[in-house]
Design a protein around this motif. Sequence first.
Motif, PDB file in Angstrom:
ATOM      1  N   MET A  55      40.045  33.530  41.601  1.00 55.59           N
ATOM      2  CA  MET A  55      40.321  34.426  40.474  1.00 55.59           C
ATOM      3  C   MET A  55      39.053  35.178  40.073  1.00 55.59           C
ATOM      4  SD  MET A  55      43.492  34.236  39.940  1.00 55.59           S
ATOM      5  CE  MET A  55      43.750  34.940  38.342  1.00 55.59           C
ATOM      6  N   GLY A  56      37.931  34.480  40.084  1.00 56.04           N
ATOM      7  CA  GLY A  56      36.656  35.125  39.768  1.00 56.04           C
ATOM      8  C   GLY A  56      36.318  36.208  40.780  1.00 56.04           C
ATOM      9  N   LYS A  57      36.554  35.900  42.067  1.00 55.36           N
ATOM     10  CA  LYS A  57      36.271  36.897  43.110  1.00 55.36           C
ATOM     11  C   LYS A  57      37.174  38.113  42.967  1.00 55.36           C
ATOM     12  CE  LYS A  57      33.879  35.194  46.988  1.00 55.36           C
ATOM     13  NZ  LYS A  57      33.056  36.174  47.617  1.00 55.36           N
ATOM     14  N   LEU A  58      38.442  37.877  42.637  1.00 63.39           N
ATOM     15  CA  LEU A  58      39.371  38.997  42.461  1.00 63.39           C
ATOM     16  C   LEU A  58      38.960  39.867  41.282  1.00 63.39           C
ATOM     17  CD1 LEU A  58      42.791  37.277  43.207  1.00 63.39           C
ATOM     18  CD2 LEU A  58      41.605  38.974  44.610  1.00 63.39           C
ATOM     19  N   LYS A  59      38.517  39.238  40.196  1.00 64.92           N
ATOM     20  CA  LYS A  59      38.050  39.992  39.033  1.00 64.92           C
ATOM     21  C   LYS A  59      36.817  40.818  39.400  1.00 64.92           C
ATOM     22  CE  LYS A  59      36.675  39.479  34.232  1.00 64.92           C
ATOM     23  NZ  LYS A  59      36.434  38.559  33.122  1.00 64.92           N
ATOM     24  N   GLU A  60      35.920  40.210  40.156  1.00 69.33           N
ATOM     25  CA  GLU A  60      34.717  40.914  40.597  1.00 69.33           C
ATOM     26  C   GLU A  60      35.083  42.084  41.513  1.00 69.33           C
ATOM     27  OE1 GLU A  60      31.112  39.770  43.528  1.00 69.33           O
ATOM     28  OE2 GLU A  60      31.458  38.346  41.887  1.00 69.33           O
ATOM     29  N   ARG A 103      37.882  43.768  41.509  1.00 70.97           N
ATOM     30  CA  ARG A 103      38.490  44.811  40.671  1.00 70.97           C
ATOM     31  C   ARG A 103      37.403  45.628  39.970  1.00 70.97           C
ATOM     32  NH1 ARG A 103      41.623  41.969  36.915  1.00 70.97           N
ATOM     33  NH2 ARG A 103      42.906  41.352  38.657  1.00 70.97           N
ATOM     34  N   GLN A 104      36.389  44.936  39.478  1.00 73.44           N
ATOM     35  CA  GLN A 104      35.290  45.626  38.800  1.00 73.44           C
ATOM     36  C   GLN A 104      34.535  46.532  39.776  1.00 73.44           C
ATOM     37  OE1 GLN A 104      32.470  43.003  36.945  1.00 73.44           O
ATOM     38  NE2 GLN A 104      31.281  44.673  36.058  1.00 73.44           N
ATOM     39  N   LYS A 105      34.288  46.033  40.990  1.00 73.82           N
ATOM     40  CA  LYS A 105      33.599  46.855  41.995  1.00 73.82           C
ATOM     41  C   LYS A 105      34.439  48.065  42.385  1.00 73.82           C
ATOM     42  CE  LYS A 105      30.532  43.469  44.041  1.00 73.82           C
ATOM     43  NZ  LYS A 105      30.111  42.777  45.252  1.00 73.82           N
ATOM     44  N   GLU A 107      36.527  49.679  40.439  1.00 71.74           N
ATOM     45  CA  GLU A 107      36.402  50.651  39.342  1.00 71.74           C
ATOM     46  C   GLU A 107      35.054  51.365  39.398  1.00 71.74           C
ATOM     47  OE1 GLU A 107      38.680  51.785  37.183  1.00 71.74           O
ATOM     48  OE2 GLU A 107      40.063  50.554  38.356  1.00 71.74           O
TER      49      GLU A 107
END
Length: 108
Positions: free
Chosen positions: A9-14, A16-18, A20
């Motif tokens: 989940m942390g990797k997916l959030k990261e 998504r941020q990258k 954007e």
Amino acid sequence: MFGDLMGMMGKLKEARQKAEETKKRLDGVLLQEEGAEGMLKVEVTANREIREIQIDKELLGDKDALEDYLLLTLNRALKKAEEVHNTEMAAVAREGMPNIPGMDQFMK
């Protein structure tokens, strides 16, 4: 098990941020295309936004030719932008994907 899930989940959030951040950066990537032997110039971003159109005065006298040149030149410019956009976003997606067994076959 939950540690792996939280890590994913942390990797997916990261990722998504990258993604954007990459989209914002691609707003600054400008691509130019010329048509009508240089009498028509267009500039688009890698996010496929038209930024500028320059038309030589000679082309203004022939409406049909101008429309044809605009369509051809804009489509070529937008195709270039699409290629750059897709390449950059695919790189971000590959980089940010969590290590899920078997997923590598889908990322080729």
